[in-house]
Design an enzyme around this catalytic site. Structure first.
Site, PDB file in Angstrom:
ATOM      1  N   ASP A 163       0.835  -1.203   0.000  1.00 14.03           N
ATOM      2  CA  ASP A 163       0.000   0.000   0.000  1.00 14.03           C
ATOM      3  C   ASP A 163       0.871   1.255   0.000  1.00 14.03           C
ATOM      4  O   ASP A 163       1.803   1.371   0.804  1.00 14.03           O
ATOM      5  CB  ASP A 163      -0.900   0.042   1.233  1.00 14.03           C
ATOM      6  N   ASP A 192      -0.384  -3.464  -4.404  1.00 13.79           N
ATOM      7  CA  ASP A 192      -1.716  -3.612  -3.815  1.00 13.79           C
ATOM      8  C   ASP A 192      -2.458  -2.292  -3.943  1.00 13.79           C
ATOM      9  O   ASP A 192      -2.558  -1.746  -5.034  1.00 13.79           O
ATOM     10  CB  ASP A 192      -1.605  -4.079  -2.367  1.00 13.79           C
ATOM     11  N   ARG A 245     -11.683  -0.339  -7.417  1.00 12.24           N
ATOM     12  CA  ARG A 245     -11.563   0.178  -6.055  1.00 12.24           C
ATOM     13  C   ARG A 245     -11.250   1.675  -6.043  1.00 12.24           C
ATOM     14  O   ARG A 245     -10.170   2.096  -5.623  1.00 12.24           O
ATOM     15  CB  ARG A 245     -10.513  -0.587  -5.244  1.00 12.24           C
TER      16      ARG A 245
END
Length: 529
Positions: A163, A192, A245
């Protein structure tokens, strides 16, 4: 260059909500508005507000170790501090530091079990390269004017679970502002999420930021049972070339307004597991399934108004696929406890282009389709300074780079490539089209050429050459060439302004440097129709 789509849509939507079934998971009540710190916006302005390190000591840091040391040298874990960061922060200069006011790690910037901290990029900018920022069991945190890029969860080196910025485990009041969050692919390439929140993270705002070139933009909740997160605001951000997302929302409440979503490849705002999303005056462009419940039968909800859907395609509904389009309407209502002013969706791409990301002068929207200038005086003035409570005079920041043409940067289009006459050691042709000012191409000497190319003819009417921080003014004489024919389209000296050329359909455009005062360092070669 736009990807092929079935048909072109441009719809402005503003529909009242309708009754829906009860949501699932943990219910979070909307907080009451409270006094906020100057500058903090959205949900970060409630629950006591987000002030970061305001009132504390100011410390300069050029390494990750120095950031950790500054945290550890505080009198306590809650002593306010402002950490001004300049330079590239990476694994090579980041180590674990111990102390009463910190709990750090060697492979990330660790903001753990602390509060009242501001991290702000200054000077020539702050780039966290392959090194993520991790916020855990912490509160009242501001991260501003930084780039975080290419953080991996697999391959080498790894950091922060892949992340760029990740928050987890009882996090409260975080404001991330004017940041650039970048990856270079999806999960199969080792990356990610760019902006993830889980395990009881609440009262967060992401504003005036760029998220680009990732499989996953970010999530709120790590699973269908992790519904204790929420009260998150996303405004005036650019999401570009993201698979899905933007964000994935599981439970809780989120407010998305005045964002520009461009080239969302699989899905966009994914409201699931009883989540409620208020989606106001955004501009969705060249994308697929930009709003709905996807990949689950645990329904989520949305309230929509004033959005523009430009060249958006929608899939058919299924047992685990409930797109909001092709004519999105509201299926819930969401109460927002803070004041906000909406730009018209039609001007959002232009506003976001001028304001989103680090080193953009900390410009903000007036809420009337106009832009205010960030601070221009003081020790951290210009593109590296925190935003003042009132706009400063609108003079150009010292390192704002060339003026920006309108429209989408064609160099970032899927299928665009780059080549050149030569490249210096440690640089790459592709660095001029990765959306990052922290990576560069240089010729092997003081002159050379760099090109952007496409697989099919593309119409180009202007370009912008962005020199790397600290190298502005190095480029002397230059020419812009039609790479297909060799014809000269423009010529001049210096790279401090956008260059208009005759609108030309071509497969390759070349920027040729014919003189320089040193080794040119080109961070981005932008092209526009």
């Amino acid at each position: 260059m736009r990807k092929p789509v079935a048909r072109r849509l441009q719809i402005a939507v503003a529909v009242a909500g309708t009754a829906v079934a009860a949501t699932v998971g943990v219910a979070l009540s909307i907080p009451e508005a409270s006094a906020a710190a100057a500058g903090a916006t959205g949900f970060a302005s409630v629950n006591g507000g987000t002030t970061g390190g305001a009132g504390g000591a100011t410390v300069r840091a050029t390494t990750g170790t120095a950031i950790h040391t500054a945290l550890c040298n505080r009198a306590s874990s809650s002593t306010p501090i402002i950490i001004q960061v300049e330079g590239t922060i990476n694994h090579g200069n980041t180590t674990k530091v111990s102390g009463a006011g910190c709990n750090t790690a060697a492979d990330r910037i660790e903001l753990k079990e602390i509060s009242n901290v501001t991290i702000v990029g200054v000077g020539n900018g702050a780039v966290f390269d392959q090194l993520g920022i991790h916020i855990r069991d912490s509160s009242n945190i501001i991260v501003q004017n930084v780039t975080v890029q290419n953080v991996k969860k697999s391959g080498s080196p790894t950091s922060n679970g892949g992340d760029a910025i990740g928050m987890e485990s009882t996090v409260r009041n975080v404001w991330v502002d004017h940041a650039t969050l970048l990856a270079s692919g999806g999960e199969d390439a080792g990356y990610d999420g760019l902006f993830d929140m889980k395990d009881d993270t609440q009262y967060v705002t992401l504003s005036y930021s760029t998220l680009r070139n990732s499989g996953r933009g970010g999530l709120i909740g790590s699973s269908e049972s992790d519904t204790s997160n929420g009260f998150v605001t996303f405004h005036h951000n650019l999401y570009e070339n993201i698979d899905s997302r933007t964000p994935l929302l599981r439970g809780g409440v989120a407010h998305m307004y005045n964002n520009h979503y461009l080239n969302l490849n699989e899905s966009g705002i994914n409201s699931r597991a009883g989540a409620k999303a208020k989606v106001d005056n955004n501009y969705f462009e060249d994308s697929k399934d930009v709003l709905g419940t996807f990949y689950t039968d645990a329904a989520g909800y949305w309230q929509v108004g004033g959005n523009v859907f430009d060249n958006v395609t929608w899939s058919a509904p299924g047992s685990e696929n409930n797109p909001a389009g092709p004519n999105p309407t509201s299926n819930t209502t969401v109460s927002i406890p803070y004041a906000f002013t909406l730009d018209s969706a039609s001007c959002v791409p232009n506003i976001v282009r001028q304001t989103a990301g680090d080193r953009t002068g900390l410009k903000t929207s007036t809420g009337t389709c106009a832009v205010t200038q960030g601070p221009t005086t003081g020790p951290t003035a210009g593109p590296s300074s925190p935003r003042p409570s009132s706009p400063a005079p609108s003079s150009p920041p010292p390192s704002a780079g060339p003026s920006q043409p309108s429209g989408s940067n064609l160099s970032l289009a899927s299928g665009a490539g780059a080549d050149g006459s030569s490249k210096a050691s440690g640089t790459s042709y592709g660095n001029v089209k990765d959306g990052s000012l922290g990576t560069i191409w240089s010729p092997s000497g003081s002159t050379g050429s760099i090109s952007i190319k496409w697989g099919s003819a593309t119409t180009v009417g202007s370009i912008a050459i962005r020199e790397a921080s600290g190298s502005a003014g190095t480029i002397g004489a230059w020419r812009v060439l039609n790479g297909d024919t060799g014809a000269v389209l423009a010529s001049g000296s210096g790279a401090g302004a956008a260059v208009t050329i005759p609108r030309t359909s071509l497969k390759k455009v070349t920027f040729e440097i014919t003189s320089a005062t040193g080794t040119p360092k080109v961070a981005e070669f932008e092209t526009y129709a």
